[in-house]
Design a protein around this motif. Structure first.
Motif, mmCIF file in Angstrom:
data_model
loop_
_atom_site.group_PDB
_atom_site.id
_atom_site.type_symbol
_atom_site.label_atom_id
_atom_site.label_comp_id
_atom_site.label_asym_id
_atom_site.label_seq_id
_atom_site.Cartn_x
_atom_site.Cartn_y
_atom_site.Cartn_z
ATOM 1 N N THR A 9 -73.109 36.318 -29.077
ATOM 2 C CA THR A 9 -73.015 35.121 -28.259
ATOM 3 C C THR A 9 -71.652 35.024 -27.603
ATOM 4 O OG1 THR A 9 -72.195 33.812 -30.111
ATOM 5 C CG2 THR A 9 -74.590 33.910 -29.822
ATOM 6 N N THR A 10 -71.539 34.125 -26.650
ATOM 7 C CA THR A 10 -70.233 33.887 -26.028
ATOM 8 C C THR A 10 -69.214 33.482 -27.084
ATOM 9 O OG1 THR A 10 -71.311 33.195 -23.972
ATOM 10 C CG2 THR A 10 -69.003 32.534 -24.282
ATOM 11 N N LEU A 11 -69.626 32.678 -28.057
ATOM 12 C CA LEU A 11 -68.726 32.237 -29.127
ATOM 13 C C LEU A 11 -68.180 33.423 -29.908
ATOM 14 C CD1 LEU A 11 -67.511 29.964 -30.905
ATOM 15 C CD2 LEU A 11 -69.638 30.032 -32.237
ATOM 16 N N LEU A 12 -69.058 34.312 -30.334
ATOM 17 C CA LEU A 12 -68.608 35.457 -31.129
ATOM 18 C C LEU A 12 -67.791 36.429 -30.281
ATOM 19 C CD1 LEU A 12 -68.583 36.802 -33.865
ATOM 20 C CD2 LEU A 12 -70.776 37.891 -33.302
ATOM 21 N N MET A 13 -68.168 36.626 -29.024
ATOM 22 C CA MET A 13 -67.399 37.522 -28.163
ATOM 23 C C MET A 13 -65.989 36.972 -27.914
ATOM 24 S SD MET A 13 -69.279 40.179 -27.517
ATOM 25 C CE MET A 13 -69.660 39.958 -29.259
ATOM 26 N N LEU A 14 -65.885 35.666 -27.712
ATOM 27 C CA LEU A 14 -64.559 35.058 -27.544
ATOM 28 C C LEU A 14 -63.743 35.174 -28.814
ATOM 29 C CD1 LEU A 14 -65.284 31.796 -25.510
ATOM 30 C CD2 LEU A 14 -63.738 33.644 -24.844
ATOM 31 N N ALA A 15 -64.385 34.968 -29.963
ATOM 32 C CA ALA A 15 -63.668 35.087 -31.235
ATOM 33 C C ALA A 15 -63.081 36.482 -31.389
ATOM 34 C CB ALA A 15 -64.603 34.757 -32.392
ATOM 35 N N ARG A 16 -63.846 37.494 -31.062
ATOM 36 C CA ARG A 16 -63.335 38.870 -31.165
ATOM 37 C C ARG A 16 -62.200 39.116 -30.182
ATOM 38 N NH1 ARG A 16 -69.230 41.924 -31.712
ATOM 39 N NH2 ARG A 16 -69.491 41.526 -33.960
ATOM 40 N N GLN A 17 -62.313 38.501 -29.014
ATOM 41 C CA GLN A 17 -61.277 38.667 -27.993
ATOM 42 C C GLN A 17 -59.979 37.986 -28.400
ATOM 43 O OE1 GLN A 17 -61.337 36.613 -23.847
ATOM 44 N NE2 GLN A 17 -62.422 38.536 -23.559
ATOM 45 N N LEU A 18 -60.078 36.838 -29.055
ATOM 46 C CA LEU A 18 -58.906 36.051 -29.415
ATOM 47 C C LEU A 18 -58.340 36.396 -30.787
ATOM 48 C CD1 LEU A 18 -60.261 32.562 -28.231
ATOM 49 C CD2 LEU A 18 -58.501 33.937 -27.085
ATOM 50 N N ALA A 19 -59.070 37.150 -31.588
ATOM 51 C CA ALA A 19 -58.702 37.377 -32.975
ATOM 52 C C ALA A 19 -57.447 38.228 -33.122
ATOM 53 C CB ALA A 19 -59.862 38.046 -33.706
ATOM 54 N N ASP A 20 -56.708 37.979 -34.199
ATOM 55 C CA ASP A 20 -55.628 38.881 -34.580
ATOM 56 C C ASP A 20 -56.257 40.032 -35.374
ATOM 57 O OD1 ASP A 20 -55.970 38.117 -37.301
ATOM 58 O OD2 ASP A 20 -54.489 36.503 -37.104
ATOM 59 N N PRO A 21 -55.494 41.073 -35.726
ATOM 60 C CA PRO A 21 -56.102 42.233 -36.407
ATOM 61 C C PRO A 21 -56.868 41.881 -37.678
ATOM 62 C CG PRO A 21 -53.942 42.816 -35.590
ATOM 63 C CD PRO A 21 -54.093 41.351 -35.342
ATOM 64 N N ALA A 22 -56.331 40.996 -38.501
ATOM 65 C CA ALA A 22 -57.013 40.632 -39.747
ATOM 66 C C ALA A 22 -58.314 39.892 -39.452
ATOM 67 C CB ALA A 22 -56.094 39.776 -40.616
ATOM 68 N N GLN A 23 -58.261 38.985 -38.495
ATOM 69 C CA GLN A 23 -59.470 38.249 -38.127
ATOM 70 C C GLN A 23 -60.510 39.180 -37.522
ATOM 71 O OE1 GLN A 23 -57.510 35.455 -35.551
ATOM 72 N NE2 GLN A 23 -57.531 33.803 -37.081
ATOM 73 N N ARG A 24 -60.044 40.137 -36.737
ATOM 74 C CA ARG A 24 -60.990 41.071 -36.112
ATOM 75 C C ARG A 24 -61.720 41.892 -37.172
ATOM 76 N NH1 ARG A 24 -57.641 42.938 -32.663
ATOM 77 N NH2 ARG A 24 -58.080 41.279 -31.157
ATOM 78 N N ARG A 25 -60.980 42.300 -38.216
ATOM 79 C CA ARG A 25 -61.630 43.048 -39.302
ATOM 80 C C ARG A 25 -62.680 42.190 -40.001
ATOM 81 N NH1 ARG A 25 -56.301 44.943 -39.986
ATOM 82 N NH2 ARG A 25 -55.892 43.363 -41.601
ATOM 83 N N ASP A 63 -70.164 30.976 -44.403
ATOM 84 C CA ASP A 63 -69.188 29.896 -44.232
ATOM 85 C C ASP A 63 -67.792 30.445 -43.985
ATOM 86 O OD1 ASP A 63 -71.163 28.029 -44.572
ATOM 87 O OD2 ASP A 63 -70.698 27.595 -46.673
ATOM 88 N N ARG A 64 -67.422 31.473 -44.710
ATOM 89 C CA ARG A 64 -66.094 32.070 -44.510
ATOM 90 C C ARG A 64 -65.965 32.652 -43.111
ATOM 91 N NH1 ARG A 64 -65.782 35.348 -50.283
ATOM 92 N NH2 ARG A 64 -65.128 33.585 -51.595
ATOM 93 N N LEU A 65 -67.014 33.313 -42.667
ATOM 94 C CA LEU A 65 -66.969 33.915 -41.333
ATOM 95 C C LEU A 65 -66.920 32.836 -40.259
ATOM 96 C CD1 LEU A 65 -66.861 36.760 -40.263
ATOM 97 C CD2 LEU A 65 -69.349 36.771 -40.096
ATOM 98 N N ALA A 66 -67.644 31.740 -40.475
ATOM 99 C CA ALA A 66 -67.585 30.617 -39.532
ATOM 100 C C ALA A 66 -66.177 30.051 -39.448
ATOM 101 C CB ALA A 66 -68.570 29.529 -39.957
ATOM 102 N N ASP A 67 -65.481 30.006 -40.580
ATOM 103 C CA ASP A 67 -64.093 29.538 -40.586
ATOM 104 C C ASP A 67 -63.197 30.475 -39.787
ATOM 105 O OD1 ASP A 67 -64.707 27.335 -42.131
ATOM 106 O OD2 ASP A 67 -64.146 28.282 -44.031
ATOM 107 N N VAL A 68 -63.450 31.780 -39.895
ATOM 108 C CA VAL A 68 -62.654 32.755 -39.135
ATOM 109 C C VAL A 68 -62.860 32.538 -37.639
ATOM 110 C CG1 VAL A 68 -62.339 35.208 -38.604
ATOM 111 C CG2 VAL A 68 -62.646 34.477 -40.976
ATOM 112 N N VAL A 69 -64.119 32.370 -37.239
ATOM 113 C CA VAL A 69 -64.415 32.127 -35.823
ATOM 114 C C VAL A 69 -63.646 30.899 -35.338
ATOM 115 C CG1 VAL A 69 -66.224 31.470 -34.194
ATOM 116 C CG2 VAL A 69 -66.670 33.245 -35.896
#
Length: 384
Positions: A298-314, A329-335
């Motif tokens: 989704t646009t939400l997940l694609m933006l999260a990957r684009q904005l993430a730092d290395p740890a968040q991206r992993r 729930d943990r993954l939703a918090d990361v997003v």
């Protein structure tokens, strides 16, 4: 036929006071389209009763199958697409034209919507819809209970595909009952056909994205939103309504509806993206976090990957493989922590602003302008 009698009731839609509700869409619909929704539901019920009776004459099992398809149509829903089509029509014809002539065509859009939902649930392997088992899951359960031979899940999927197909045919048949000139109905049909083609295009891109998420982008996710949702939820229904009113391609309303519909439709899908991660199952009727479990790009997940730092991206690389509620729930918090959730909220707000600007100076019936203004906000602030 019975549906002709229902359509013959010259319903007039006037604003009413919205009741208290947690769902802003239902509030706006109650305020402006109470009689419309009642008319659509009655038209569908009468039409489907006759269709089920006719199919029952072929075989008793066929009657049961047709009844299941009917129940999918009548199981609930906000009637969003007939509502936008209605205001597209009313915005062009004004407040005096009786609804009876176009009610079958407006109602047909709900049959098209059921076709899309039932097939979408099969493609997404969804378990619930509107708080009930999806059509393919329910058919599989009946297969098991009856002790039939063969694979129950495969049977359920086959039945659901046929239910969707039947709803598509029913939509065509019901639309033919619209009491508008034949040449105008041909123009309406062209708009309707384009809506169906764009829906299939958007659905294919959605399926492709789930199987090629590594190469997906924010732009492609928005393209899915544009064709899978904006086209057949808002933009094309509005244009469909304008065609029912006899508007031609040069009518200024066409440009207004196109601009408004694209903006609201994209915002509608962006809200769906957020609900797919953070929605309350009691309100949405679907499990929370399904998009994260499947890794839906989704646009939400694609933006999260684009904005993430290395740890968040992993961490986000686990989307599509998480199973437990705690992991989701943990993954939703990361997003959320990437800032993607806030960015999607801003994108929704920008599109609502764009939609309202499109309505600002449009040559449109004032009640329709008020209703579309309310729908632009309500449809994108909803919780279900």
């Amino acid at each position: 036929m019975a549906n002709d009698a229902v359509a013959g009731n010259a319903l007039r839609v006037a604003p009413a006071q919205p009741g208290a509700t947690d769902d802003p869409v239902r509030g706006v619909l109650a305020a402006f389209t109470k009689d419309l929704i009642k008319g659509v539901d009655e038209t569908l019920a009468a039409f489907l009763a006759a269709e089920v009776e006719s199919l029952t004459e072929i075989d008793a099992a066929m009657g049961g199958f047709a009844a299941t398809a009917r129940d999918c149509v009548l199981a609930g829903g906000k009637r969003v697409r007939p509502t936008f089509a209605y205001w597209g029509w009313r915005g062009a014809v004004g407040g005096e034209e009786p609804l009876c002539s176009v009610l079958p065509a407006l109602s047909a859009l709900e049959l098209l919507h059921t076709f899309a939902l039932v097939h979408d649930d099969v493609m997404d392997a969804s378990d619930t819809r509107r708080g009930l088992p999806t059509a393919h899951r329910a058919a599989a359960a009946r297969h098991r209970a009856a002790g039939h031979t063969g694979d129950p899940d495969r049977y359920g999927e086959a039945v659901a595909v046929l239910i969707g197909d039947l709803c598509m045919v029913w939509a065509d048949r019901l639309m033919a009952h619209a009491a508008v000139p034949a040449d105008r109905l041909l123009d309406v049909r062209r708009c309707y056909d384009q809506m169906r083609v764009e829906t299939v295009a958007g659905q294919f891109l959605d399926v492709l994205g789930e199987n090629d998420s590594a190469s997906w982008t924010v732009d492609r996710a928005l393209r899915v939103a544009r064709y899978k949702t904006a086209s057949y939820t808002v933009q094309r229904p509005l244009l469909f309504g304008a065609c029912l009113a006899g508007a031609d391609a040069d009518d200024p309303l066409i440009a207004t509806y196109t601009r408004y519909g694209l903006a609201v439709g994209e915002a509608f899908q962006l809200r769906d993206d957020l609900l797919g991660v953070y929605g309350d199952p009691e309100t949405t009727g679907k499990p929370a976090g399904d998009d994260l479990r499947t890794g839906k790009p989704t646009t939400l997940l694609m933006l999260a990957r684009q904005l993430a730092d290395p740890a968040q991206r992993r961490a986000l690389e686990r989307a599509g493989s998480v199973t437990s509620a705690r992991e989701v729930d943990r993954l939703a918090d990361v997003v959320r922590d990437t800032g993607a959730t806030a960015q999607v909220e801003r994108m929704i707000s920008e599109r609502v602003t764009e939609a309202l600007a499109a309505l600002g100076t449009a040559p449109i019936d004032e009640t329709a302008r008020t209703a579309l203004t309310g729908l632009a906000t309500a449809a994108t602030a909803r919780r279900a």
